[in-house]
Design an enzyme around this catalytic site. Structure first.
Site, PDB file in Angstrom:
ATOM      1  N   VAL A 111       8.805   6.517  17.179  1.00 12.28           N
ATOM      2  CA  VAL A 111       8.352   7.325  15.848  1.00 12.28           C
ATOM      3  C   VAL A 111       7.109   8.203  16.055  1.00 12.28           C
ATOM      4  O   VAL A 111       7.025   9.125  15.639  1.00 12.28           O
ATOM      5  CB  VAL A 111       8.255   6.157  14.787  1.00 12.28           C
ATOM      6  CG1 VAL A 111       7.675   7.013  13.454  1.00 12.28           C
ATOM      7  CG2 VAL A 111       9.386   5.355  14.418  1.00 12.28           C
ATOM      8  N   CYS A 168      -4.884   7.838   9.858  1.00 18.99           N
ATOM      9  CA  CYS A 168      -4.893   7.302  10.998  1.00 18.99           C
ATOM     10  C   CYS A 168      -4.665   8.437  12.008  1.00 18.99           C
ATOM     11  O   CYS A 168      -3.716   8.899  11.700  1.00 18.99           O
ATOM     12  CB  CYS A 168      -4.039   5.891  11.232  1.00 18.99           C
ATOM     13  SG  CYS A 168      -4.752   4.517  10.353  1.00 18.99           S
ATOM     14  N   ARG A 170      -8.329  -0.224   5.090  1.00 19.95           N
ATOM     15  CA  ARG A 170      -7.642   0.682   4.474  1.00 19.95           C
ATOM     16  C   ARG A 170      -6.351   0.207   4.127  1.00 19.95           C
ATOM     17  O   ARG A 170      -5.575   0.688   3.396  1.00 19.95           O
ATOM     18  CB  ARG A 170      -7.583   1.954   5.374  1.00 19.95           C
ATOM     19  CG  ARG A 170      -8.559   2.794   5.530  1.00 19.95           C
ATOM     20  CD  ARG A 170      -8.143   4.041   6.322  1.00 19.95           C
ATOM     21  NE  ARG A 170      -6.940   4.643   5.782  1.00 19.95           N
ATOM     22  CZ  ARG A 170      -5.828   4.751   6.846  1.00 19.95           C
ATOM     23  NH1 ARG A 170      -5.879   4.390   7.972  1.00 19.95           N
ATOM     24  NH2 ARG A 170      -4.825   5.299   6.129  1.00 19.95           N
ATOM     25  N   ARG A 205      -3.909   9.972   4.089  1.00 18.65           N
ATOM     26  CA  ARG A 205      -2.687  10.676   4.326  1.00 18.65           C
ATOM     27  C   ARG A 205      -1.990  10.952   3.156  1.00 18.65           C
ATOM     28  O   ARG A 205      -1.258  11.964   2.694  1.00 18.65           O
ATOM     29  CB  ARG A 205      -1.681   9.884   5.329  1.00 18.65           C
ATOM     30  CG  ARG A 205      -0.586  10.745   5.633  1.00 18.65           C
ATOM     31  CD  ARG A 205      -0.837  11.972   6.584  1.00 18.65           C
ATOM     32  NE  ARG A 205       0.282  12.339   7.186  1.00 18.65           N
ATOM     33  CZ  ARG A 205       0.560  13.594   7.470  1.00 18.65           C
ATOM     34  NH1 ARG A 205      -0.657  14.242   7.894  1.00 18.65           N
ATOM     35  NH2 ARG A 205       1.571  14.129   8.051  1.00 18.65           N
ATOM     36  N   ARG A 220       1.249  14.759  12.885  1.00 22.23           N
ATOM     37  CA  ARG A 220       1.852  14.515  11.780  1.00 22.23           C
ATOM     38  C   ARG A 220       1.782  15.557  10.974  1.00 22.23           C
ATOM     39  O   ARG A 220       1.049  15.778   9.875  1.00 22.23           O
ATOM     40  CB  ARG A 220       1.018  13.258  11.161  1.00 22.23           C
ATOM     41  CG  ARG A 220       1.319  12.109  11.884  1.00 22.23           C
ATOM     42  CD  ARG A 220       1.179  10.590  11.121  1.00 22.23           C
ATOM     43  NE  ARG A 220       0.034  10.432  10.641  1.00 22.23           N
ATOM     44  CZ  ARG A 220      -0.469   9.249   9.913  1.00 22.23           C
ATOM     45  NH1 ARG A 220       0.501   8.464   9.652  1.00 22.23           N
ATOM     46  NH2 ARG A 220      -1.456   8.906   9.528  1.00 22.23           N
ATOM     47  N   PRO A 221       2.674  16.353  11.277  1.00 20.20           N
ATOM     48  CA  PRO A 221       2.688  17.859  10.328  1.00 20.20           C
ATOM     49  C   PRO A 221       3.427  17.570   9.091  1.00 20.20           C
ATOM     50  O   PRO A 221       3.943  16.739   8.978  1.00 20.20           O
ATOM     51  CB  PRO A 221       3.312  18.835  11.186  1.00 20.20           C
ATOM     52  CG  PRO A 221       4.316  17.953  12.069  1.00 20.20           C
ATOM     53  CD  PRO A 221       3.395  16.752  12.298  1.00 20.20           C
ATOM     54  N   ILE A 222       3.083  18.474   8.111  1.00 20.30           N
ATOM     55  CA  ILE A 222       3.768  18.324   6.850  1.00 20.30           C
ATOM     56  C   ILE A 222       4.897  19.547   6.618  1.00 20.30           C
ATOM     57  O   ILE A 222       5.020  19.857   5.569  1.00 20.30           O
ATOM     58  CB  ILE A 222       2.859  18.318   5.703  1.00 20.30           C
ATOM     59  CG1 ILE A 222       1.984  19.727   5.528  1.00 20.30           C
ATOM     60  CG2 ILE A 222       1.899  17.138   5.689  1.00 20.30           C
ATOM     61  CD1 ILE A 222       1.290  19.816   4.276  1.00 20.30           C
ATOM     62  N   ASP A 223       5.389  19.989   7.875  1.00 19.04           N
ATOM     63  CA  ASP A 223       6.505  21.119   7.858  1.00 19.04           C
ATOM     64  C   ASP A 223       7.556  20.662   6.993  1.00 19.04           C
ATOM     65  O   ASP A 223       8.157  21.616   6.138  1.00 19.04           O
ATOM     66  CB  ASP A 223       6.930  21.378   9.203  1.00 19.04           C
ATOM     67  CG  ASP A 223       5.771  21.781  10.201  1.00 19.04           C
ATOM     68  OD1 ASP A 223       4.613  21.561   9.992  1.00 19.04           O
ATOM     69  OD2 ASP A 223       6.037  22.104  11.432  1.00 19.04           O
ATOM     70  N   LEU A 224       8.069  19.355   7.156  1.00 23.56           N
ATOM     71  CA  LEU A 224       9.189  19.028   6.118  1.00 23.56           C
ATOM     72  C   LEU A 224       9.032  18.905   4.736  1.00 23.56           C
ATOM     73  O   LEU A 224       9.866  19.371   4.067  1.00 23.56           O
ATOM     74  CB  LEU A 224       9.787  17.571   6.743  1.00 23.56           C
ATOM     75  CG  LEU A 224      10.505  17.570   8.033  1.00 23.56           C
ATOM     76  CD1 LEU A 224      10.740  16.215   8.609  1.00 23.56           C
ATOM     77  CD2 LEU A 224      11.469  18.741   8.128  1.00 23.56           C
ATOM     78  N   ASP A 276       5.152   0.432  12.024  1.00 27.12           N
ATOM     79  CA  ASP A 276       3.748  -0.307  11.525  1.00 27.12           C
ATOM     80  C   ASP A 276       3.467  -1.608  12.041  1.00 27.12           C
ATOM     81  O   ASP A 276       2.509  -2.153  11.816  1.00 27.12           O
ATOM     82  CB  ASP A 276       3.647   0.004  10.132  1.00 27.12           C
ATOM     83  CG  ASP A 276       3.182   1.356   9.552  1.00 27.12           C
ATOM     84  OD1 ASP A 276       2.807   2.134  10.411  1.00 27.12           O
ATOM     85  OD2 ASP A 276       3.106   1.305   8.279  1.00 27.12           O
ATOM     86  N   LYS A 313       0.862  -1.071  -0.061  1.00 20.52           N
ATOM     87  CA  LYS A 313       0.011   0.101  -0.138  1.00 20.52           C
ATOM     88  C   LYS A 313       0.831   1.348  -0.062  1.00 20.52           C
ATOM     89  O   LYS A 313       0.732   2.354  -0.943  1.00 20.52           O
ATOM     90  CB  LYS A 313      -0.998  -0.043   1.238  1.00 20.52           C
ATOM     91  CG  LYS A 313      -1.627   1.433   1.599  1.00 20.52           C
ATOM     92  CD  LYS A 313      -2.403   1.321   2.577  1.00 20.52           C
ATOM     93  CE  LYS A 313      -1.764   1.766   3.914  1.00 20.52           C
ATOM     94  NZ  LYS A 313      -2.136   3.292   4.165  1.00 20.52           N
ATOM     95  N   ASN A 314       1.970   1.397   0.697  1.00 23.23           N
ATOM     96  CA  ASN A 314       2.803   2.412   0.800  1.00 23.23           C
ATOM     97  C   ASN A 314       3.639   2.635  -0.157  1.00 23.23           C
ATOM     98  O   ASN A 314       4.379   3.724  -0.287  1.00 23.23           O
ATOM     99  CB  ASN A 314       3.591   2.361   2.181  1.00 23.23           C
ATOM    100  CG  ASN A 314       2.343   2.720   3.308  1.00 23.23           C
ATOM    101  OD1 ASN A 314       1.270   3.177   3.297  1.00 23.23           O
ATOM    102  ND2 ASN A 314       2.903   1.995   4.747  1.00 23.23           N
TER     103      ASN A 314
END
Length: 416
Positions: free
Chosen positions: A326, A116, A395, A92, A121-125, A304, A22-23
C-alpha cells in the site's frame, strides 16, 4: 517534548476499551458542514487530528462545542470555504474540506495536506473525481482550489481503491445533480460509517461496502445525531499488546468483523482469540508461530497494522515475512526496531523478520503506527525503552499509556 518510558517483560492482563475510529470521525466531522442545521456526534476520540480539524472548521465559521467524546457542530454560521493553511498542513484529513465545501458552496481552497510521511500520497484521484463532476481544479504552489457553478453526476473509475478519494468524491456527489457511480471504490468500514451518516442526513447512497457506489444527489441535508464506529486499528494494537507480552486481555468495544484479518493471522500464530459480541479476548501463553503477511486494501490485512504486526513477529519462533503493497515508505520503523535488537532485513517492498530477543533502547516514532509498534516492542523488551516523537502517537491513540497501564503495563509519559 514528552516521551514514553516503558519497562518491559510484563504480561498484560485485564480489560481495555477501544474508542471511536479516528479515520471515521475525521470525514464525518468535515461532512457535518453539509447540513443546514446543527448535529451531534458521539464517541469522537480526543486526538490531535480531531482537535486540529475542529479548529479548521471553527476558523471557517462553524460553532463547535466539545464535551468529552461528544461534539456538537452548528454549520449554519460557516462563512468561508478556505481551510487555514497552517492547520491543514498538520493532518491528511484536511482535504475533506475540498469535497464538503465544493458540494456546499461550489468553491473550496486549501493547501496540500500533511500527516505522516509514510510515502507518496498525491491527491490525483480526488481531483480526477472533482473534474468528472464538473469542477475546475487548480493547483498552484501547493495550494488546491476547486470551483463549480454546479456539480453534475458522473461515472468515475478509480485507478486504485483509494479511501480518501472514495470519501471525497462520495461527499461531493451527495449534493451533485443526478447520479454518480464510483467504480473500484474502497470498501473500508470507515467509508460505510460515513455513508450511513450522510444517508441519515438526507443523502441517497447505495452499494457502500462493495466496489461500486451509487449516489443520487440531493438538494438539502440536515443535522443528525450519530455514533462513530469503534477504531479497528486501536483494537488491533491492543490485541497485539496482549499477544506480544504473553498476556490475556479482553479488548472491549470491537466489531470483530472489522479485525478479521488480524484475528486470522493470530490464529495462524497459535494465539487464542475468543470473539464476543462485546469485543475480543486475546491470550498467548506459548511459542508464537511465524507467519507471512501481505498488506492489502480492505478486507485484506490493513497497512495501518503492518508495523505492529512486525513487532509481534520479532517474537515468533521462526522467520516471517511482511510484504507492504500500500505505502512505499512504510518500513521507517525498521531501523528503530533494530536498535532494540530486532533482526529484520528489507528487500524492496518485503521485510524478512527473524526471531530474536528485544532489549530496551532509546527510539523515536517516525510516524503514527510506527510509534505504536515501538511501544509494543518496548512492552516485550528486556529493560527500559524510551520512545520519543510521541506527538505522532497522540494523533491516533487516546491515552494509550493510561489504557496500557490499566492492564498491567509499566509505561508512563515523561517530560525531557
Amino acid at each position: 517534548m514528552g516521551k514514553y518510558l516503558i519497562t518491559g517483560e510484563k504480561a498484560l492482563k485485564g480489560e481495555v476499551k477501544v474508542g471511536g475510529a479516528k479515520n471515521a470521525a475525521l470525514p464525518i466531522i468535515a461532512s457535518a458542514l453539509l447540513a443546514d442545521s446543527p448535529g451531534v456526534l458521539e464517541d469522537i476520540p480526543r486526538l490531535r487530528d480531531v482537535t486540529n480539524l475542529c479548529r479548521i472548521i471553527e476558523d471557517m465559521g462553524a460553532k463547535v462545542e466539545r464535551n468529552e467524546h461528544q461534539i456538537k457542530i452548528d454549520p449554519t454560521t460557516v462563512y468561508k470555504s478556505e481551510a487555514d493553511h497552517e492547520l491543514a498542513r498538520t493532518l491528511r484529513a484536511s482535504y475533506y474540506i475540498l469535497g464538503v465545501m465544493l458540494a456546499k458552496e461550489g468553491h473550496a481552497r486549501t493547501t496540500l495536506p500533511g500527516g505522516c510521511n509514510i510515502g507518496n500520497r498525491p491527491i490525483d484521484l480526488h481531483l480526477k473525481g472533482f473534474r468528472a463532476l464538473g469542477a475546475d481544479v487548480r493547483l498552484d504552489h501547493g495550494v488546491v482550489e476547486v470551483k463549480a457553478d454546479h456539480l453534475t453526476g458522473a461515472d468515475i473509475y478509480l485507478d486504485y481503491p483509494s479511501v480518501g478519494a472514495t470519501i471525497n468524491i462520495m461527499i461531493a456527489a451527495s449534493r451533485a445533480d443526478g447520479k454518480t457511480i464510483i467504480e473500484n471504490a474502497a470498501r473500508e468500514p470507515e467509508i460505510v460509517d460515513l455513508a450511513n451518516f450522510l444517508t441519515v442526513m438526507g443523502a441517497n447512497i447505495k452499494g457502500v461496502g462493495t466496489d461500486v457506489i451509487k449516489i443520487e444527489g440531493v438538494d438539502k441535508m440536515h443535522g443528525v445525531e450519530h455514533r462513530i464506529i469503534p477504531d479497528r486499528i486501536e483494537a488491533g494494537t491492543y490485541m497485539i499488546a496482549s499477544a506480544i507480552t504473553r498476556g490475556d486481555i479482553f479488548v472491549r468495544n470491537v466489531l470483530t468483523e472489522h479485525v478479521k484479518p488480524v484475528i486470522a493471522k493470530m490464529y495462524e500464530m497459535g494465539i487464542t482469540v475468543e470473539e464476543d459480541i462485546a469485543g475480543v479476548r486475546v491470550k498467548a501463553d506459548g511459542n508464537l508461530k511465524s507467519v507471512d503477511v501481505k498488506t492489502l486494501p480492505y478486507p485484506g490485512f490493513p497497512t495501518d497494522m503492518q508495523s505492529q504486526m512486525m513487532a509481534l513477529l520479532t517474537q515468533a519462533d521462526e522467520t516471517s515475512m511482511i510484504i507492504e503493497t500500500v505505502w512505499e515508505n512504510r518500513f521507517m520503523h525498521v531501523d528503530e526496531l533494530k536498535r532494540m535488537g530486532a533482526r529484520i532485513k528489507i528487500d524492496g517492498h518485503s521485510a524478512i523478520i527473524k526471531p530474536g530477543r528485544l532489549t530496551g533502547a532509546e527510539v523515536k516514532a517516525t510516524d503514527l503506527r510506527a510509534g505504536a509498534a515501538l511501544i509494543l516492542a518496548g512492552l516485550a523488551a528486556e529493560g527500559k525503552t524510551k520512545v520519543s516523537n510521541i506527538y505522532h502517537v497522540e494523533r491516533g491513540y487516546e491515552n494509550i499509556e493510561k489504557k496500557l497501564s490499566s492492564v498491567g503495563a509499566e509505561i508512563k509519559k515523561i517530560s525531557e
